[in-house]
Structures are given as structure tokens and as C-alpha cells.
Design a protein around this motif. Structure first.
Motif, PDB file in Angstrom:
ATOM      1  N   ARG A  64      -7.641  11.900   6.446  1.00  0.00           N
ATOM      2  CA  ARG A  64      -6.277  12.170   6.002  1.00  0.00           C
ATOM      3  C   ARG A  64      -6.314  13.047   4.767  1.00  0.00           C
ATOM      4  O   ARG A  64      -7.275  13.832   4.643  1.00  0.00           O
ATOM      5  CB  ARG A  64      -5.438  10.891   5.859  1.00  0.00           C
ATOM      6  CG  ARG A  64      -6.101   9.663   5.233  1.00  0.00           C
ATOM      7  CD  ARG A  64      -5.116   8.548   5.045  1.00  0.00           C
ATOM      8  NE  ARG A  64      -4.154   8.908   4.010  1.00  0.00           N
ATOM      9  CZ  ARG A  64      -2.969   8.320   3.856  1.00  0.00           C
ATOM     10  NH1 ARG A  64      -2.604   7.345   4.654  1.00  0.00           N
ATOM     11  NH2 ARG A  64      -2.166   8.682   2.883  1.00  0.00           N
ATOM     12  N   THR A  92      -0.703   8.236  10.210  1.00  0.00           N
ATOM     13  CA  THR A  92       0.096   8.601   9.041  1.00  0.00           C
ATOM     14  C   THR A  92       0.825   9.915   9.352  1.00  0.00           C
ATOM     15  O   THR A  92       0.595  10.532  10.384  1.00  0.00           O
ATOM     16  CB  THR A  92      -0.784   8.715   7.776  1.00  0.00           C
ATOM     17  OG1 THR A  92       0.070   8.795   6.628  1.00  0.00           O
ATOM     18  CG2 THR A  92      -1.689   9.925   7.812  1.00  0.00           C
ATOM     19  N   GLY A  97      -5.420   5.973   7.644  1.00  0.00           N
ATOM     20  CA  GLY A  97      -6.115   5.274   6.561  1.00  0.00           C
ATOM     21  C   GLY A  97      -6.030   3.791   6.889  1.00  0.00           C
ATOM     22  O   GLY A  97      -5.040   3.133   6.574  1.00  0.00           O
ATOM     23  N   THR A 125     -11.708   9.972  11.829  1.00  0.00           N
ATOM     24  CA  THR A 125     -10.541   9.768  10.980  1.00  0.00           C
ATOM     25  C   THR A 125     -10.623  10.686   9.761  1.00  0.00           C
ATOM     26  O   THR A 125     -11.710  10.932   9.226  1.00  0.00           O
ATOM     27  CB  THR A 125     -10.435   8.319  10.456  1.00  0.00           C
ATOM     28  OG1 THR A 125     -11.420   8.109   9.425  1.00  0.00           O
ATOM     29  CG2 THR A 125     -10.628   7.306  11.562  1.00  0.00           C
ATOM     30  N   THR A 152     -10.144   3.921   1.941  1.00  0.00           N
ATOM     31  CA  THR A 152      -9.438   4.004   3.223  1.00  0.00           C
ATOM     32  C   THR A 152      -9.392   5.435   3.754  1.00  0.00           C
ATOM     33  O   THR A 152      -9.261   5.657   4.944  1.00  0.00           O
ATOM     34  CB  THR A 152      -8.004   3.407   3.087  1.00  0.00           C
ATOM     35  OG1 THR A 152      -7.395   3.378   4.379  1.00  0.00           O
ATOM     36  CG2 THR A 152      -7.133   4.226   2.141  1.00  0.00           C
ATOM     37  N   GLU A 153      -9.530   6.410   2.834  1.00  0.00           N
ATOM     38  CA  GLU A 153      -9.458   7.814   3.242  1.00  0.00           C
ATOM     39  C   GLU A 153     -10.820   8.414   3.616  1.00  0.00           C
ATOM     40  O   GLU A 153     -10.920   9.608   3.900  1.00  0.00           O
ATOM     41  CB  GLU A 153      -8.809   8.650   2.134  1.00  0.00           C
ATOM     42  CG  GLU A 153      -7.364   8.281   1.882  1.00  0.00           C
ATOM     43  CD  GLU A 153      -6.580   9.396   1.218  1.00  0.00           C
ATOM     44  OE1 GLU A 153      -6.620  10.531   1.712  1.00  0.00           O
ATOM     45  OE2 GLU A 153      -5.930   9.133   0.190  1.00  0.00           O
ATOM     46  N   ASP A 213      -0.148   0.853   6.536  1.00  0.00           N
ATOM     47  CA  ASP A 213       0.478   1.135   5.251  1.00  0.00           C
ATOM     48  C   ASP A 213       1.193  -0.139   4.790  1.00  0.00           C
ATOM     49  O   ASP A 213       2.310  -0.417   5.206  1.00  0.00           O
ATOM     50  CB  ASP A 213       1.463   2.295   5.360  1.00  0.00           C
ATOM     51  CG  ASP A 213       2.048   2.679   4.002  1.00  0.00           C
ATOM     52  OD1 ASP A 213       1.845   1.899   3.043  1.00  0.00           O
ATOM     53  OD2 ASP A 213       2.688   3.721   3.896  1.00  0.00           O
ATOM     54  N   ARG A 235      -3.921  -3.126   2.829  1.00  0.00           N
ATOM     55  CA  ARG A 235      -4.370  -1.849   2.292  1.00  0.00           C
ATOM     56  C   ARG A 235      -3.749  -1.599   0.924  1.00  0.00           C
ATOM     57  O   ARG A 235      -2.550  -1.797   0.735  1.00  0.00           O
ATOM     58  CB  ARG A 235      -4.007  -0.698   3.231  1.00  0.00           C
ATOM     59  CG  ARG A 235      -4.796   0.565   2.911  1.00  0.00           C
ATOM     60  CD  ARG A 235      -4.384   1.718   3.789  1.00  0.00           C
ATOM     61  NE  ARG A 235      -3.142   2.326   3.312  1.00  0.00           N
ATOM     62  CZ  ARG A 235      -2.530   3.326   3.932  1.00  0.00           C
ATOM     63  NH1 ARG A 235      -3.025   3.820   5.059  1.00  0.00           N
ATOM     64  NH2 ARG A 235      -1.414   3.831   3.433  1.00  0.00           N
ATOM     65  N   SER A 250      -2.566   0.999  -1.628  1.00  0.00           N
ATOM     66  CA  SER A 250      -2.142   2.386  -1.419  1.00  0.00           C
ATOM     67  C   SER A 250      -1.650   3.074  -2.685  1.00  0.00           C
ATOM     68  O   SER A 250      -1.030   4.131  -2.605  1.00  0.00           O
ATOM     69  CB  SER A 250      -1.019   2.410  -0.367  1.00  0.00           C
ATOM     70  OG  SER A 250      -1.406   1.731   0.796  1.00  0.00           O
TER      71      SER A 250
END
Lengths: 187, 281
Positions: A33, A79, A63, A31, A148-149, B68, B109, B111
Motif C-alpha cells: 500500500r 484499501t 494492510g 501486498t 502492516t504496510e 481498518d 490494527r 493505524s
């Protein structure tokens, strides 16, 4: 056509793929992004080693949501890929053979896919709960500070994708729209 | 005066964050089911089946429909005969605390980040809060988690009044066409017309919250909604952009008067996961 593929991918694997094919991916994928791509390409520019061997590999633009108790990963759908366009050719030059995301790629990226031999797979956006079920293992291998990234190594089983751009320069987004659009409209 | 304690507001918002992210509204689900039975493209039907299966899994397992989990957008309708109580808090701080708790407790999440450094705020705050003062002694809270992919495909333009209704149609179609597969079609299209630069964007956002199948009460605008939906679906973008007959599920227009020199138009695109829910306390 339906195809099952196991990573790492070879050029022979990619030669058989055409736009619109349904592909089920098995094995390790990575993964990354926006933020991780920025760091990976900075490493390439500085001629430094990448945090994983990219030869023949697939990068999944995702993510994920946090895992809740009992899960290994939260919802994990694609994404928008276009934001990675500025970085992708440099990764293809290092051996990247597949990308999973959603949405249109730039002409430069489509051209690079032809010359470096790399395929762009589309996963359905907004079905992250369903896609997470195809993920068997998760391990953060780099950039944990990105949350998450961070770059995660996933082991997937029959991860469902569609070939959007093949190595022959075709684009399913363009061809699919052509097939279903009503011609000669005013707008 | 009727009183509500801030703790109740926090609790309601925390619940809304989770419920909206786990379960789609029934009107959205019905619209997706209808689209699956009518979609012309075989790949498009597969995508719509995935979307419905995903919605079922998310609701059953209480996991996010989409990773998301969105920007927390909150519309408040605050009754002028209502008193909010509870020490040092204020209404907006209570909303923020609800978002903080909801995103943490729901494993949603987070964001939201700094525009330049991209450092995450860590708790999905700040929320985007808009308040209307209304008659009565109640508080309505409408919660709408909005994904980044579709928000990025939205657009605003100050048209010249001479461009008129044709200019509006052209701008809407162009915006949806150039968005292509990016905003996760089938999409919902919210169109704001009139007002000012900032108001028109808010009108477009509010239009997204209207129930599917509802029409603008103005017959001319209702006809425009139908026409735009038809034209958008003639574009052929289809589910997930793979080509097909379902590009949009619904088009909603909200309009108000504007300055004699202006014709503001805003288009806010929502993905098929058109999440929102309201609670009145």
C-alpha cells in the motif's frame, strides 16, 4: 462471466476479461500500500532491482490486521486504491498485470492499464474477515519495518474479485452507476 | 459523591475497542438485511450478502469486521456529581490506556501515524476524545472506531447564508457523488449544519452515532433526511460502488444556530461497517 485465474497472469488471461466479470484468483499475489509503493517506485527511479519479480504479478492494496493466535493473517480487505494512482503506471511499465483494491482510479491509471495491459480488480471493502479465509499462506518479503504496510507474499485460493477496469478502457464504476442512476435529477 | 476508579474506565474502553470492531450494532445489521432484499443490482446483492456473511464471521470468531480498525473516537458524557479516583491517572490518560490495551489484546490494527514521517505510534493512540459535562453521577462512554477510507471522503464548507437549504442539499449530493466507490458504500451520511467551523464537523460526527431508523425531532429536518436519502440512492452508486439502488443506508442531520454571517455545513461519511457502542458506568 465467472473466470478462474492463476498467477502469474499472461496477456491472454487479461484479454478474456471484461468489466463486471467475477474472477477467482489462485496462486501468489503481493501486498503493498502507500509506504511500500513509495519505496518500490523510488527503486525504479534509481534503476535498482525490485524485491520481487513483478512480471505478470498482482498487487493487492491491503494492510492486514495482526494475526491472532491460530491465524496466519488477520482481517485483510482492500484499501482505497486512488492513493496508489501516482505510483501504479511505473509498476505497470515493469510488468505488473493486476491490481486489487477498492475505489476509483485516475484517468492516467486507466489509460496506462490500456497501454501496458493490466487489469484493476475490485474486492469488496469492509469484508476483511471473509477475504482472509481465501489466504492460505503469508510471508513478509520486504520492508518489515513498515509493519502492516510491509510487502507480503500471499498464496490465495479462489480469492473473489470483480473486474472494475479491463484492458479495453472500460470502467465498471462508471457503467454500473449509469445503469442504476435515476436520470434528470435536480442535484 | 459517587466514585469510579480509573481502572474501571480502562477496562470498559479496552472492551469497547474490541466489541465494536468484532460486532456490528443490530440496527446496522437489520438495515443491511433490508438492503439485501431490496437491492436491484445482482452484483449489489452479492456484495450485501458478503457484507452480512463477513459480519457473522467477525462476530463468531471475534476478529475485526474490517482490517481498518479505525481511529479511536471517544465521546464522554461525564456526570458533574461523579468523582474519578485512582492515583496518578486522569480521565484522558485512562481512556488512552484503555485504547492501548484494547487494540493490543484484540489483535486490532494500529493505524495512527505521524502526518509527515508516517511513523506509526504503535498503539493506536492518541484517541480523539470529546467530553460533555452532564447532570448526574454517571459516566457514559461512546466508542466509535472510524475507518480512514470513509473519513477521507468527508467534507466541510462555509456556505453563504443565501444558499440556504438548497445549498446544503447540493453540497451533500455532490460530496457523496464524488466519493463514489471509495468510502465502501452502502454508506451512512452524517450532516452537521450550523455552529462554527469546528462545531459543525463534530455535529456531523455525532450524527453518525444516531440509531438507524431514528429521525431528527425537528419535522423539517426529518423530511430533509428522507429527501437526501432518496436522492443519494438515485445516484446509482450502489453496494461497493458497482452500481445499484443502495448507496446509503441512512442520513442523519444535526443542526444548531450559527452566526448571522455563516452557514457552516459538514458531511461525515461512514462506511457500511458503522461501528459504535456505548457503555454507562
Amino acid at each position: 462471466m465467472e473466470v478462474e485465474l492463476t498467477t502469474p497472469l499472461t496477456e491472454e488471461d487479461l484479454e478474456q476479461l471484461h468489466i463486471g466479470d467475477s474472477v477467482f484468483i489462485n496462486g501468489v499475489i503481493y501486498t503493498a500500500r502507500d509506504a511500500a509503493h513509495k519505496r518500490l517506485v523510488a527503486l525504479i527511479e534509481e534503476d535498482k532491482e525490485l524485491p520481487f519479480d513483478i512480471e505478470g504479478q498482482i498487487i493487492y492494496y491491503v494492510g492486514p490486521a495482526p494475526a491472532k493466535p491460530g491465524q496466519i493473517i488477520g482481517s485483510a480487505g482492500p484499501t482505497t486504491s486512488g492513493r496508489m494512482d501516482v505510483y501504479s503506471p511505473a509498476l505497470m511499465a515493469k510488468g505488473l498485470k493486476g491490481m486489487i483494491g477498492k475505489g476509483n482510479r485516475s484517468p492516467e491509471v486507466i489509460e496506462a492499464m490500456k497501454s501496458y495491459k493490466c487489469v484493476y480488480f475490485g474486492a469488496t471493502g469492509g469484508v476483511g474477515a471473509l477475504l482472509a479465509r481465501a489466504i492460505e499462506k503469508v510471508r513478509i518479503i520486504a520492508y518489515e519495518d513498515l509493519g502492516t504496510e510491509a510487502i507480503r507474499q500471499l498464496v490465495v485460493t479462489n480469492f473473489p474479485v470483480i473486474v472494475i477496469n479491463d484492458i479495453y478502457g472500460n470502467d465498471l464504476y462508471k457503467e454500473g452507476v449509469k445503469k442504476y442512476q435515476k436520470k434528470n435529477r435536480k442535484y | 459523591m459517587r466514585q469510579i476508579h480509573y481502572s474501571e474506565v480502562i477496562e470498559v474502553v479496552a472492551q469497547l475497542c474490541q466489541e465494536t470492531n468484532f460486532s456490528l450494532p443490530e440496527d446496522v445489521l437489520n438495515s443491511l438485511r433490508k438492503a439485501r432484499s431490496e437491492e436491484k443490482s445482482p452484483l449489489g446483492r452479492i456484495v450485501l450478502a458478503q457484507i452480512l456473511e463477513n459480519a457473522r464471521i467477525a462476530a463468531e470468531e471475534k476478529v475485526p469486521i474490517c482490517q481498518d480498525c479505525g481511529t479511536a473516537i471517544v465521546f464522554l458524557e461525564l456526570g458533574e456529581e461523579l468523582e474519578l479516583t485512582g492515583g496518578n491517572l486522569n480521565l484522558y490518560a485512562a481512556i488512552e490506556e484503555g485504547v492501548r490495551r484494547g487494540y493490543k489484546e484484540g489483535y486490532l490494527r494500529k493505524s495512527i501515524c505521524h502526518p509527515f514521517t508516517r511513523k506509526n505510534t504503535g498503539d493506536n493512540t492518541p484517541a480523539m476524545i470529546y467530553t460533555d459535562i452532564v447532570p448526574g453521577n454517571k459516566l457514559k462512554i461512546i466508542f466509535c472506531p472510524k475507518g480512514g477510507g470513509s473519513e477521507n471522503m468527508s467534507a466541510i464548507k462555509m456556505l453563504s447564508p443565501s444558499e440556504g437549504i438548497e445549498g446544503v442539499k447540493k453540497f451533500v449530493i455532490e460530496t457523496v457523488k464524488s466519493a463514489g466507490a471509495n468510502p465502501c458504500p452502502p454508506i451512512v451520511v452524517g450532516v452537521g449544519i450550523g455552529g462554527t467551523f469546528e462545531r459543525v464537523a463534530l455535529l456531523a460526527k455525532k450524527a453518525l452515532l444516531r440509531p438507524f431508523g431514528s429521525q431528527n425531532t425537528d419535522t423539517e429536518l426529518a423530511a430533509l433526511e428522507d429527501e437526501l436519502l432518496e436522492e443519494i440512492n438515485y445516484l446509482g452508486i450502489g453496494p461497493a460502488g458497482l452500481g445499484g439502488s443502495t448507496t446509503a443506508l441512512s442520513v442523519h442531520i444535526e443542526m444548531q444556530p450559527c452566526h448571522i454571517a455563516s452557514l457552516p455545513v459538514a458531511i461525515n461519511i461512514n462506511c457500511h461497517a458503522a461501528r459504535h457502542k456505548e457503555v454507562t458506568i
